[in-house]
Motif scaffolding. Structure first.
Motif, mmCIF file in Angstrom:
data_model
loop_
_atom_site.group_PDB
_atom_site.id
_atom_site.type_symbol
_atom_site.label_atom_id
_atom_site.label_comp_id
_atom_site.label_asym_id
_atom_site.label_seq_id
_atom_site.Cartn_x
_atom_site.Cartn_y
_atom_site.Cartn_z
ATOM 1 N N LEU A 1 0.827 -1.207 0.000
ATOM 2 C CA LEU A 1 0.000 0.000 0.000
ATOM 3 C C LEU A 1 0.861 1.256 0.000
ATOM 4 C CD1 LEU A 1 -2.857 -0.935 2.512
ATOM 5 C CD2 LEU A 1 -3.054 -0.619 0.032
ATOM 6 N N ALA A 2 1.982 1.203 0.734
ATOM 7 C CA ALA A 2 2.881 2.357 0.748
ATOM 8 C C ALA A 2 3.483 2.590 -0.637
ATOM 9 C CB ALA A 2 3.986 2.153 1.782
ATOM 10 N N ASP A 3 3.785 1.502 -1.366
ATOM 11 C CA ASP A 3 4.295 1.634 -2.732
ATOM 12 C C ASP A 3 3.275 2.327 -3.634
ATOM 13 O OD1 ASP A 3 6.750 0.418 -2.238
ATOM 14 O OD2 ASP A 3 6.016 -1.586 -2.724
ATOM 15 N N LYS A 4 1.978 2.027 -3.414
ATOM 16 C CA LYS A 4 0.944 2.507 -4.325
ATOM 17 C C LYS A 4 0.335 3.844 -3.885
ATOM 18 C CE LYS A 4 -0.436 -2.165 -5.742
ATOM 19 N NZ LYS A 4 -1.525 -3.175 -5.721
ATOM 20 N N LEU A 5 0.020 3.969 -2.599
ATOM 21 C CA LEU A 5 -0.740 5.116 -2.110
ATOM 22 C C LEU A 5 0.109 6.173 -1.429
ATOM 23 C CD1 LEU A 5 -3.771 3.197 -0.501
ATOM 24 C CD2 LEU A 5 -3.556 4.097 -2.837
ATOM 25 N N GLY A 6 1.341 5.822 -1.065
ATOM 26 C CA GLY A 6 2.177 6.725 -0.291
ATOM 27 C C GLY A 6 2.200 6.333 1.166
ATOM 28 N N ALA A 7 3.343 6.518 1.796
ATOM 29 C CA ALA A 7 3.523 6.074 3.175
ATOM 30 C C ALA A 7 2.688 6.882 4.155
ATOM 31 C CB ALA A 7 5.008 6.169 3.556
ATOM 32 N N GLY A 8 2.469 8.163 3.876
ATOM 33 C CA GLY A 8 1.769 9.018 4.825
ATOM 34 C C GLY A 8 0.388 8.517 5.168
ATOM 35 N N LYS A 9 -0.387 8.101 4.178
ATOM 36 C CA LYS A 9 -1.742 7.621 4.422
ATOM 37 C C LYS A 9 -1.734 6.365 5.279
ATOM 38 C CE LYS A 9 -4.921 9.131 2.864
ATOM 39 N NZ LYS A 9 -5.853 10.152 3.409
ATOM 40 N N VAL A 10 -0.792 5.462 5.012
ATOM 41 C CA VAL A 10 -0.716 4.215 5.778
ATOM 42 C C VAL A 10 -0.358 4.504 7.238
ATOM 43 C CG1 VAL A 10 0.441 1.978 5.983
ATOM 44 C CG2 VAL A 10 -0.120 2.890 3.722
ATOM 45 N N THR A 11 0.547 5.458 7.466
ATOM 46 C CA THR A 11 0.914 5.774 8.850
ATOM 47 C C THR A 11 -0.261 6.382 9.611
ATOM 48 O OG1 THR A 11 1.775 7.964 8.266
ATOM 49 C CG2 THR A 11 3.330 6.126 8.238
ATOM 50 N N GLN A 12 -1.067 7.173 8.950
ATOM 51 C CA GLN A 12 -2.248 7.751 9.609
ATOM 52 C C GLN A 12 -3.226 6.657 10.029
ATOM 53 O OE1 GLN A 12 -3.908 10.456 6.760
ATOM 54 N NE2 GLN A 12 -2.467 12.105 7.229
ATOM 55 N N LEU A 13 -3.525 5.774 9.102
ATOM 56 C CA LEU A 13 -4.468 4.698 9.402
ATOM 57 C C LEU A 13 -3.935 3.799 10.511
ATOM 58 C CD1 LEU A 13 -5.515 3.764 5.741
ATOM 59 C CD2 LEU A 13 -6.870 5.019 7.433
ATOM 60 N N GLY A 14 -2.636 3.507 10.471
ATOM 61 C CA GLY A 14 -2.046 2.646 11.484
ATOM 62 C C GLY A 14 -2.106 3.269 12.867
ATOM 63 N N ALA A 15 -1.746 4.542 12.983
ATOM 64 C CA ALA A 15 -1.770 5.215 14.283
ATOM 65 C C ALA A 15 -3.196 5.314 14.828
ATOM 66 C CB ALA A 15 -1.142 6.600 14.171
ATOM 67 N N ALA A 16 -4.169 5.542 13.943
ATOM 68 C CA ALA A 16 -5.567 5.605 14.385
ATOM 69 C C ALA A 16 -6.020 4.264 14.937
ATOM 70 C CB ALA A 16 -6.455 6.030 13.218
ATOM 71 N N LEU A 17 -5.624 3.174 14.286
ATOM 72 C CA LEU A 17 -6.015 1.848 14.745
ATOM 73 C C LEU A 17 -5.379 1.515 16.098
ATOM 74 C CD1 LEU A 17 -7.512 -0.763 14.251
ATOM 75 C CD2 LEU A 17 -5.606 -1.549 12.828
ATOM 76 N N VAL A 18 -4.124 1.899 16.284
ATOM 77 C CA VAL A 18 -3.464 1.670 17.574
ATOM 78 C C VAL A 18 -4.198 2.418 18.686
ATOM 79 C CG1 VAL A 18 -1.342 2.000 18.906
ATOM 80 C CG2 VAL A 18 -1.201 1.256 16.528
ATOM 81 N N THR A 19 -4.515 3.678 18.452
ATOM 82 C CA THR A 19 -5.206 4.487 19.464
ATOM 83 C C THR A 19 -6.557 3.884 19.830
ATOM 84 O OG1 THR A 19 -4.152 6.470 18.546
ATOM 85 C CG2 THR A 19 -6.035 6.807 20.009
ATOM 86 N N LEU A 20 -7.341 3.511 18.828
ATOM 87 C CA LEU A 20 -8.657 2.935 19.065
ATOM 88 C C LEU A 20 -8.553 1.616 19.824
ATOM 89 C CD1 LEU A 20 -11.716 2.868 18.617
ATOM 90 C CD2 LEU A 20 -11.293 1.784 16.403
ATOM 91 N N SER A 21 -7.582 0.788 19.467
ATOM 92 C CA SER A 21 -7.449 -0.526 20.091
ATOM 93 C C SER A 21 -7.123 -0.414 21.577
ATOM 94 C CB SER A 21 -6.366 -1.337 19.374
ATOM 95 O OG SER A 21 -6.713 -1.562 18.021
ATOM 96 N N PHE A 22 -6.215 0.495 21.931
ATOM 97 C CA PHE A 22 -5.910 0.672 23.350
ATOM 98 C C PHE A 22 -7.094 1.287 24.093
ATOM 99 C CE2 PHE A 22 -1.326 0.357 22.162
ATOM 100 C CZ PHE A 22 -1.017 -0.674 23.035
#
Length: 403
Positions: free
Chosen positions: A271-292
């Motif tokens: 996904l980072a190759d196709k969409l850019g790393a920034g979008k993936v990092t945003q989604l990942g950090a949001a998921l971590v926050t919600l999970s905790f």
């Protein structure tokens, strides 16, 4: 055609070995976490004393990354990987023979430093990656590394409960020694990308840190996610024993739940190759926050519901953290390819400062405020990482950033 196919097959085989090597080497710094109650009982340690073991191991990892990883730009990575693996095997064996807290803490620090061979392996994979598939290749190796982090807890918990914590470290020493031989045989030699002296390499890292805002933001965001990750895993075994009377094997079993998240690493790289790393990092950090944050709901459930909710949260935050880490690496490696070793060193120095802080703060908060204190720390740290990524600059959305 046959030559091309053979080259691809060799490449896949080498990448597979790199993934295995990364997983087993980084596992060395996490074996202790589910074993802490056993170590504490054997060596008569307090909760704070037990917390110092993962803290110093992760601090050693940060020191090793900062002071040893830049050598990958100056020397053949194959030689560095094999030398570190030999040293790591000896230190793991020494750990199994310790009989007092001071020697245990010293060896733990040195284990962390030599386990940085995992971070020599990741840039090696980026160098060997086919054109246009760097994110996917790094993601594949990161899957091995992240499975090593998570499944190490499962293996050490089961082995420790059945045979004792010392046997676990002896088995770990043997596995690393075997890998040293295999990697010496299968890895190619790597070209040296820099002729700078060691002092000049270290000075150049300060310039890289100043030159690239994308590097600073990636490191800080992943560092805060690491505080959350480490606070959880460093206190989970003690919490399960005190609140649920569950042993090291069960604590390690939660690593299986977390391992489900690690399987997303190649997907995140693609996904980072196709969409850019920034979008993936945003989604990942949001998921971590919600999970905790979900773990604030624990009091609403019964015993079994609480244990299931912890497992669900572990899957979610590991998925988010691994995705963010792969995307951050993909972003950083594109900044200056000839300085991958130093860029990786800067990124992971901050990551493992976060790991060490998470272990130390998690242990202190658990003593002062119990498990809700640990959950609050993890949620706030993850939220800070999310804010950092949401305020990213437009130029950081792509994998490669040119200065």
């Amino acid at each position: 055609m046959n030559t091309h196919t053979a080259t691809q097959a060799v490449s896949r085989w080498v990448i597979f070995i790199l993934a295995i090597g990364a997983g087993f080497s980084v596992a060395a710094i996490y074996y202790a976490q589910p074993l802490l109650p056993l170590m504490g009982s054997d060596l008569h340690l307090s909760i704070e004393g037990m917390g110092m073991v993962p803290t110093l191991t992760q601090a050693g990892y940060a020191l090793g990354i900062l002071f040893l990883l830049p050598l990958g730009d100056r020397h053949d990575r194959r030689t560095l990987i094999v030398l570190k693996s030999a040293a790591l095997a000896l230190l793991l064996l020494a750990c199994s023979l310790t009989v007092q807290i001071h020697s245990l803490l010293l060896v733990s620090l040195l284990i962390g430093m030599t386990a940085t061979m995992a971070q020599d392996i990741v840039p090696a994979a980026a160098i060997l990656a086919p054109e246009g598939k760097q994110g996917k290749t790094v993601g594949t190796v990161m899957t091995g590394l992240l499975l090593g982090i998570l499944l190490s807890r499962t293996v050490s918990g089961v082995v420790g409960e059945a045979f004792g914590w010392r046997v676990m470290y002896q088995l770990a020493a043997g596995s690393i020694a075997l890998l040293a031989v295999v990697m010496w045989r299968v890895l190619p030699r790597f070209a040296v990308s820099s002729t700078l002296s060691y002092p000049a390499l270290m000075r150049s890292m300060a310039h890289l840190w100043q030159r690239y805002p994308a590097l600073r933001r990636a490191a800080l965001a992943q560092g805060f996610l690491s505080i959350a990750f480490s606070a959880f895993w460093s206190t989970l075994a003690v919490m399960l024993m005190e609140h649920y009377q569950l042993g090291s094997a069960v604590a390690g079993g939660y690593g299986i739940a977390g391992a489900a998240g690690a399987l997303a690493a190649p997907l995140a790289g693609g996904l980072a190759d196709k969409l850019g790393a920034g979008k993936v990092t945003q989604l990942g950090a949001a998921l971590v926050t919600l999970s905790f944050a979900l773990m604030f709901l624990l009091p609403l459930f019964g015993l079994h519901g609480q244990l299931i909710l912890i497992a669900v949260a572990a899957v979610g935050f590991d998925l988010g953290l691994q995705s963010s880490l792969v995307a951050h690496q993909n972003l950083v490696y594109g900044l200056e390819p000839q300085a991958r070793g130093r860029l990786n060193a800067l990124l992971f120095t901050v990551v493992f400062i976060g790991m060490a802080l998470g272990s130390a703060l998690g242990s202190q908060l658990y003593t002062l405020a119990g498990w809700p204190g640990v959950v609050a720390l993890a949620t706030v740290a993850a939220a800070v990482a999310l804010v950092i990524r949401l305020t990213k600059r437009p130029r950081e959305t792509r994998t490669a950033v040119n200065s």
